[in-house]
Enzyme design. Structure first.
Site, short mmCIF file in Angstrom:
data_model
loop_
_atom_site.label_atom_id
_atom_site.label_comp_id
_atom_site.label_asym_id
_atom_site.label_seq_id
_atom_site.Cartn_x
_atom_site.Cartn_y
_atom_site.Cartn_z
N ASP A 1 -1.67 -0.66 6.12
CA ASP A 1 -1.93 0.00 7.41
C ASP A 1 -3.42 0.10 7.76
O ASP A 1 -3.76 0.45 8.88
CB ASP A 1 -1.31 1.40 7.42
CG ASP A 1 -2.08 2.39 6.55
OD1 ASP A 1 -2.58 1.98 5.49
OD2 ASP A 1 -2.19 3.56 6.93
N ASP B 1 0.86 -1.17 0.00
CA ASP B 1 0.00 0.00 0.00
C ASP B 1 0.91 1.24 0.00
O ASP B 1 2.09 1.17 0.38
CB ASP B 1 -0.85 -0.05 1.28
CG ASP B 1 -1.61 1.24 1.52
OD1 ASP B 1 -2.29 1.70 0.59
OD2 ASP B 1 -1.53 1.78 2.65
N ASP C 1 -0.36 5.13 0.72
CA ASP C 1 -0.72 6.12 1.74
C ASP C 1 -0.63 5.57 3.16
O ASP C 1 -1.34 4.63 3.51
CB ASP C 1 -2.17 6.58 1.53
CG ASP C 1 -2.28 7.54 0.38
OD1 ASP C 1 -1.27 7.76 -0.30
OD2 ASP C 1 -3.39 8.07 0.16
MG LIG Z 1 -3.04 3.16 3.60
#
Ligand SMILES: [Mg+2]
Length: 279
Positions: free
Chosen positions: A217, A12, A14
């Site tokens: 996250d 991922d 961001d």
């Molecule tokens: Mg993320």
């Protein structure tokens, strides 16, 4: 060496490889250098659009395939599997439901369920900048969407309304997932499905035996975690950092000791150099 693991990394962006505030990957530069020097495929799997990812790939000198819009689109540089990837020509595999349908579905849901929400396509440039912290010149790239409509819930009970929306859309064969800043409406795809398709392509072209690693996250990374052999979560800010509550129960999840790119760097180096998982 013959029996060294053949790693492939899905990540991922961001809040994971990129800092959630300034979008910098600087804290992960050591691991990124190691990965580049050792020709380990590093695949970006993100809710961002293809245009946004292309800019980040150029900045980070990444030449690998990528997955945009939460699994909606897979982009493979032409010639990649023959060893001579083109810079800006891609084979595109679309997995998701078309954007115009998602926009219409979102409006309909808002009316039917009486939930005040706004899709990215309805937000002004100024609102997008305020919500995401991206630069003004990047807004048109964020708007170039094909398979994923990010949205914000503006009601007094956003969590309760998110639950209602998830149920409503599941009945309609569509998915709602929570990312860092937005909820996302997608259909027929997720990060995990895209990873499976890509892994299949790698095996077909370059043989089997890949050890797949996945970094994330947020809850929209759960399908990514579930699609790889070694899933690793990074912490979220503020300092000293915490793991997103909704990802803690993912089976076999490893927890990196650090926020975003700092945790990424530490866990990636330990794994790739010493075959060690975070404890
Ligand atoms: Mg993320």
């Amino acid at each position: 060496m013959e029996n060294e693991p053949k790693y492939i990394i899905f990540t991922d962006l961001d809040g994971t490889l990129l800092d959630s505030e300034n979008y910098s990957a600087a804290a992960a530069s050591k691991a990124l250098d190691f990965i580049r020097q050792n020709n380990i495929p590093l695949i970006f799997v993100t809710s961002k659009t293809a245009m946004e990812i292309c800019r980040i790939r150029a900045k980070l000198k990444n030449v690998h395939p990528f997955v945009c819009e939460n699994g909606g689109g897979i982009y493979i540089p032409k010639g990649y599997f023959e060893g001579n990837p083109a810079d800006d020509e891609f084979e595109i595999i679309g997995l998701g439901v078309e954007y115009s349908i998602l926009k219409r579905e979102l409006k309909e849901a808002s009316n039917k369920l009486k939930i005040e929400l706004q899709g990215m396509s309805q937000l002004s440039d100024r609102e997008i900048i305020k919500l995401t912290g991206i630069k003004e010149e990047d807004v048109p790239h964020a708007r170039q969407r094909g398979f994923d409509e990010p949205f914000v819930i503006k009601s007094t009970d956003p969590n309760g309304d998110a639950e209602r929306l998830i149920e409503y859309f599941n009945h309609r064969g569509l998915n709602v997932v929570r990312g860092n800043r937005f909820y996302h409406l997608t259909g027929g795809c997720d990060k995990g499905m895209a990873i499976q398709v890509l892994l299949g392509r790698f095996e077909e072209a370059l043989g089997g035996g890949w050890k797949s690693v996945g970094f994330g996250d947020s809850p929209n990374d759960i399908p990514l975690f579930e699609a790889v052999e070694i899933p690793i979560a990074v912490k979220k800010p503020p300092k000293p950092g915490h793991f997103d509550f909704d990802i803690r129960d993912v089976q076999g999840l490893n927890f990196a000791d650090g926020i975003g790119p700092a945790g990424w760097n530490k866990a990636a180096l330990e794994l790739l150099q010493k075959n060690k998982l975070p404890v």
